[in-house]
Scaffold this active site. Structure first.
Site, PDB file in Angstrom:
ATOM      1  N   SER A  64      32.976 113.799  92.549  1.00 52.08           N
ATOM      2  CA  SER A  64      33.773 114.483  93.564  1.00 52.08           C
ATOM      3  C   SER A  64      33.409 115.967  93.624  1.00 52.08           C
ATOM      4  CB  SER A  64      35.259 114.256  93.290  1.00 52.08           C
ATOM      5  OG  SER A  64      36.035 114.519  94.428  1.00 52.08           O
ATOM      6  N   ASP A 208      35.291 107.899  96.789  1.00 57.71           N
ATOM      7  CA  ASP A 208      35.337 108.834  95.662  1.00 57.71           C
ATOM      8  C   ASP A 208      35.143 108.128  94.317  1.00 57.71           C
ATOM      9  OD1 ASP A 208      36.062 110.775  93.753  1.00 57.71           O
ATOM     10  OD2 ASP A 208      37.475 111.703  95.126  1.00 57.71           O
TER      11      ASP A 208
END
Length: 744
Positions: A64, A208
């Site tokens: 991320s 993610d």
């Protein structure tokens, strides 16, 4: 904690001489940066401490936001360079579902960002995306930063070998990304489910990596790291007392798998750094400076540990060398060819015309960004990405992938204004209506004072920077006539227009228009003992107009300028007016009215100058003048109000809309917009005006006004909320003014 870390390093150093002699190598250092949204910017302080200590990193992994920071460091940016970039970025915009207003083409600005809800329809059915945020602006910014490694598709060949982690949305398994397009990989690693749209790489749809592996120490261990430094900005699962809303609970459910993974990932670290960022959340992009400073403070605490480790490694290996400047130099590139995929509704000729890049031309990364942005600004496209494929020395093929917006949008908003009262606003926008490369919309305000506007716009020209527009507009407003700033007579004031014009857009922020408008103006009085007009006037207005707008956002802008000026010739006037005085009909000649041709000039100007992150100076000015004119209130200019509600209005603090009506007026206002806390604004204002300074081109004694006010405003998802207490020196009365929601 620091003593424990030093003991670990010392034990490792005493053990390694024999190990190094046996294998003729030194231990390799791996760095892992966790995800955490805005909090991930604290990793920058750790990188700066590593640079200062002269510690060479051999492998990097990230998830991320950790993948963004880690990738920039891996390709060669220094920690202090990343800090400078991070401080200059508009993170709120990059992680927003809407681009900046400056990035929207001028012909689209008037309708941009004005609606609470925008529902897309495809072939008559609602079409919802896999996330709220597409991330076009973030993608373009990352592509610019990654330009030095545009030809390198193997991440192990970066200055520091790099891998990032995403999650396969179909299986829930971790996917390690180590080759291909770097920006696409980073974007997949940070695609928070239901927030960012998912990213397709190969035959997988990815989100993610923090869902399953937010702290990828296992990945860096597999790369060959002997000593692992792990920087973690995540606080893990939230305690029961913090799970209040359904959204809190849903978000928590998505990270149970990562919580299990973290238990083992934490054990792999030799140097574990946990950032004290409890006060911030993943969405705290309004606190970027504070988060970076917190990371730098943690870096200062860790510096002795990194320095001791670097010195120990140098003692083990005389050839050990820390390279300070690792970013490869990248020259301008020649585009050998351009390939475009994904077009369905818009044609390739339109796309290439707006892109403006020529095959065989040489371009900088900033020029590539501007070219893509020029296409995106038309709002035909949801996302435009590109890959640069090596095609010889200094040459690249540009492969562009397009994801188009649905052709139809239905939009909703509401507004309450002291002047116009409550309105429910509905808009329907249709692209490629009747013919390709066109846009049509209709907007209706359902209210006691209804309004309607509609426009059909068709792109023309070789560069698609010309257009022809046909439109209609109608507004029904209350109008109070004042005598010595005291209410005297009330009217219903209606204005309708049919318009046709040609428009030239030399840039995204500037346009010139030439057209003619058929105008209908109606004044209908309520019962009164005073002089009154009842009836309508029709007229033609041929005009030349210029619009320039560089303001950065719709609600409470903090920088930029908006400027509009229109000069017109009014002709072919036809009046059907009845004039009464004390109930008796009188002739228009007796009160000095005629309806001959005349000229008009109307201009409005607003300039936003940021003094710092919290404070912005706002300067407004306006002028309206009629030449060779001798008419009634029908075509006069209205002074007063905080927001612009009518076609001939010049807002002026201290007075209500239309409290002063004149054939010539000029205003100027100064305000200081201070953001007290995020999205809450306090704005003191002062304004002055002169009016009645020309009549039939003869100078007369002008009149003067001044007013003052204090506004409290809030930028909300429902639109701007603003309340103003103001005072006009001529009226001597304090007044309140409220605007809630987006203006029509």
């Amino acid at each position: 904690m620091r003593k424990q870390l030093l003991l670990i390093i010392l034990a490792f150093v005493f053990y390694q001489p024999m190990h190094a002699q046996q294998h003729h190598t030194r231990p390799k250092i791996g760095l892992t940066l966790s995800g955490g949204g805005a909090k991930g910017l604290a990793h920058i302080g750790i990188l700066e401490a590593i640079d200062s200590a002269g510690l060479k990193i051999d492998y990097i992994t990230g998830t991320s936001m950790g993948s963004i920071v880690g990738a920039m460091y891996a390709i060669g940016y220094r920690g202090d360079s990343i800090e400078q970039i991070a401080r200059q970025m508009d993170w709120a915009n990059l992680f927003s579902s809407q681009p900046l207003k400056t990035e929207i083409s001028i012909e689209e600005k008037s309708e941009f960002g004005k609606y609470l809800i925008e529902l897309p329809f495809e072939y008559g059915r609602p079409k919802l995306a896999s996330g709220v945020i597409v991330g076009q602006q973030l993608w373009l910014e990352l592509a610019r930063l990654a330009y030095p490694v545009k030809d390198q598709k193997d991440f192990s060949k970066f200055s520091i070998p790099f891998k990032c982690v995403a999650t396969d949305i179909a299986t829930g398994n971790a996917v390690v990304l180590d080759s291909g397009e770097l920006v696409t990989s980073i974007r997949a690693s940070m695609a928070i489910p239901s927030v960012f749209t998912a990213v397709r790489i190969g035959n997988k749809k990815l989100v993610d990596g923090g869902v399953v592996r937010n702290f990828p120490t296992k990945t860096v261990k597999d790369m060959g790291a002997d000593i692992i430094i792990g920087s973690n900005v995540s606080n893990g699962l939230r305690p029961e007392n913090e799970l209040v809303t359904p959204i809190d609970i849903i978000y928590q459910l998505g990270f149970y798998k990562d919580a299990d993974d973290f238990t083992e990932a934490r054990k792999l670290t030799n140097i574990y750094i946990h950032m004290p960022l409890k006060a911030y959340s993943a969405a705290s992009f309004g606190s970027v400076e504070e988060i970076i400073e917190a990371g730098k403070e943690e870096g200062r605490q860790m510096y002795p540990v990194f320095k001791h480790l670097a010195d120990s490694l140098k003692a083990l290996d005389p050839t050990y060398q820390f390279v300070e400047n690792r970013l490869p130099w990248a020259a301008d590139l020649e585009i050998t060819s351009i390939r475009i995929t994904g077009l369905r509704h818009s044609n390739e000729k339109f796309f290439r015309s707006r892109l403006g890049l020529k095959e065989g031309g040489c371009y900088t990364p900033d020029q590539l960004r501007l070219a893509v942005q020029n296409v995106y600004s038309t709002r035909f496209y949801k996302q435009i990405t590109y890959n640069l494929v090596h095609d010889g020395a200094g040459q690249n093929r540009m492969d562009i992938t397009v994801d188009e917006n649905p052709l139809t949008y239905v939009k909703f908003a509401f507004n309450y204004n002291t002047f116009t009262d409550f309105a429910a606003i509905v808009n329907i926008t249709q692209r490629n209506f009747i013919v390709p490369n066109s846009r049509a919309y209709v907007t209706l305000a359902i209210s006691e004072n209804p309004r309607l506007t509609a426009e059909y716009f068709k792109y023309l020209g070789r560069k698609r920077n010309l257009g022809i527009a046909l439109g209609i507009h109608y507004e029904d407003n209350p109008l109070t006539i004042y005598n010595d700033f005291r209410s005297q007579q009330e009217y219903k004031y209606m204005y309708g227009a049919a318009d046709g014009h040609f428009q030239f857009m030399p840039s995204r922020n500037l346009s010139f228009s030439l057209g003619t408008r058929y105008e209908y103006v109606r004044a209908k009085p309520k019962i009164s003992q005073h002089l009154e007009l009842n009836g309508h006037v029709t007229q033609l207005n041929s005009y030349l107009q210029m619009n320039y707008n560089t303001t950065n956002r719709v609600m409470f802008p903090t920088k930029g300028m908006s400027f509009t000026v229109e000069a017109g010739q009014i002709f072919d006037q036809r009046a059907d007016l009845t004039i009464r005085s004390g109930g008796t009909v009188i002739s228009s000649d007796s009160v000095g009215l005629n309806y001959e041709n005349y000229q008009r000039l109307l201009s409005r100007f607003t300039y936003y100058l940021p003094l710092n992150r919290k404070l912005t100076t706002i300067w407004n000015a306006g002028i309206g003048m009629n030449f060779n004119y001798s008419e009634s209130i029908i075509n006069n200019y209205w002074l007063g109000g905080i927001t612009q509600n009518t076609r001939t209005q010049l807002p002026l603090v201290g007075y209500v809309d239309g409290e002063v009506i004149s054939s010539s007026a000029a205003t100027t206002q100064l305000a200081l917009q201070y953001e007290v806390v995020n999205n809450l604004f306090l704005t003191p204002r002062v304004g002055v005006a002169v009016y009645d300074f020309t009549t039939n081109n003869q100078n007369t004694n002008y009149k003067f006004l001044s007013g003052y006010g204090m506004s409290v405003g809030y930028s909300s998802r429902f639109g701007p909320l603003e309340a103003t207490l103001m005072y006009g020196d001529k009226s001597g009365i304090f007044k309140g003014y409220i605007n809630i929601g987006f203006q029509f």
